[in-house]
Design a protein around this motif. Structure first.
Motif, PDB file in Angstrom:
ATOM      1  N   THR A  60      31.349  51.397  83.980  1.00  0.00           N
ATOM      2  CA  THR A  60      32.532  51.961  83.335  1.00  0.00           C
ATOM      3  C   THR A  60      32.120  52.569  82.000  1.00  0.00           C
ATOM      4  OG1 THR A  60      33.058  49.936  82.143  1.00  0.00           O
ATOM      5  CG2 THR A  60      34.019  50.181  84.369  1.00  0.00           C
ATOM      6  N   VAL A  61      33.017  53.321  81.402  1.00  0.00           N
ATOM      7  CA  VAL A  61      32.746  53.897  80.088  1.00  0.00           C
ATOM      8  C   VAL A  61      32.491  52.785  79.076  1.00  0.00           C
ATOM      9  CG1 VAL A  61      33.788  55.170  78.166  1.00  0.00           C
ATOM     10  CG2 VAL A  61      33.957  56.070  80.497  1.00  0.00           C
ATOM     11  N   PRO A  72      33.242  53.543  72.547  1.00  0.00           N
ATOM     12  CA  PRO A  72      33.756  54.000  73.841  1.00  0.00           C
ATOM     13  C   PRO A  72      34.328  55.422  73.800  1.00  0.00           C
ATOM     14  CG  PRO A  72      34.403  51.737  73.479  1.00  0.00           C
ATOM     15  CD  PRO A  72      33.769  52.224  72.195  1.00  0.00           C
ATOM     16  N   VAL A  75      31.454  57.854  74.087  1.00  0.00           N
ATOM     17  CA  VAL A  75      30.929  57.894  75.456  1.00  0.00           C
ATOM     18  C   VAL A  75      31.913  58.627  76.353  1.00  0.00           C
ATOM     19  CG1 VAL A  75      30.267  56.504  77.467  1.00  0.00           C
ATOM     20  CG2 VAL A  75      29.497  55.848  75.176  1.00  0.00           C
ATOM     21  N   SER A  76      33.194  58.395  76.150  1.00  0.00           N
ATOM     22  CA  SER A  76      34.200  59.098  76.942  1.00  0.00           C
ATOM     23  C   SER A  76      34.083  60.615  76.758  1.00  0.00           C
ATOM     24  CB  SER A  76      35.599  58.619  76.547  1.00  0.00           C
ATOM     25  OG  SER A  76      36.567  59.235  77.348  1.00  0.00           O
ATOM     26  N   VAL A  79      31.117  61.720  78.710  1.00  0.00           N
ATOM     27  CA  VAL A  79      31.452  61.718  80.137  1.00  0.00           C
ATOM     28  C   VAL A  79      32.228  62.980  80.491  1.00  0.00           C
ATOM     29  CG1 VAL A  79      32.863  60.578  81.900  1.00  0.00           C
ATOM     30  CG2 VAL A  79      31.350  59.216  80.435  1.00  0.00           C
ATOM     31  N   ARG A  90      33.539  60.869  88.056  1.00  0.00           N
ATOM     32  CA  ARG A  90      34.392  59.709  87.802  1.00  0.00           C
ATOM     33  C   ARG A  90      35.037  59.351  89.135  1.00  0.00           C
ATOM     34  NH1 ARG A  90      36.640  63.030  83.129  1.00  0.00           N
ATOM     35  NH2 ARG A  90      35.879  62.026  81.253  1.00  0.00           N
ATOM     36  N   LEU A 102      31.510  55.400  86.896  1.00  0.00           N
ATOM     37  CA  LEU A 102      30.693  56.598  86.705  1.00  0.00           C
ATOM     38  C   LEU A 102      29.565  56.644  87.733  1.00  0.00           C
ATOM     39  CD1 LEU A 102      30.394  56.379  82.817  1.00  0.00           C
ATOM     40  CD2 LEU A 102      32.049  57.703  84.166  1.00  0.00           C
TER      41      LEU A 102
END
Length: 157
Positions: A60-61, A72, A75-76, A79, A90, A102
């Protein structure tokens, strides 16, 4: 002089030398890879996230952020960029649709493999020019460098 001050100075000297040598090594390698990579080279943050997902497929993120010592929301954002570039997917968790996992795309897997091959190739070429003693010293230091990395990561938690 006390018996502990000399070793302490040795530790500080090693720390100082590593603090200087590791970024210089990274920059030199990064420049060589960027020159030879047949695509626009992704920034290191992108590569780090892609490497993490390759090693932890379905992360996950939040898990990626913790592992990469990032926030986070940062990172989001990565992503989103990598998804837009066709390098990450996703996917909703099969048991809890609120959770997004991910996954690398085939293109991302190929590009990571290309970057890794360039890293290994460039390092191999330079390592072949070292003396046997230098090569042995580097080989012996690898375990210590891994332990050093784990120690720095543990200090972040």
């Amino acid at each position: 002089m006390s018996g502990s001050s000399a070793p302490q100075r040795d530790v500080v000297g090693v720390a100082s030398a590593l603090a200087d040598a590791l970024p210089a090594l990274y920059r030199a390698l990064d420049r060589r890879v960027a020159r030879d990579f047949p695509h626009p080279k992704p920034p290191e943050g992108h590569l780090n996230l892609l490497r993490h997902v390759a090693e932890h497929e379905g992360a996950t993120v939040r898990q990626a952020a913790e592992a990469l010592l990032m926030k986070p929301n940062n990172v989001s954002a990565l992503v989103s960029q990598l998804t837009g570039q066709g390098l990450l997917e996703r996917r909703h968790d099969s048991t809890d649709k609120r959770i997004v996992r991910l996954h690398l795309t085939p293109v991302a897997r190929r590009r990571l493999a290309e970057v890794h091959a360039l890293h290994v190739g460039h390092l191999t070429g330079v390592l072949r020019a070292l003396t046997d003693g230098e090569l042995d010293a580097l080989g012996s230091a690898l375990g210590a460098l891994v332990s050093l990395t784990h120690g720095l990561r543990a200090a972040q938690h």
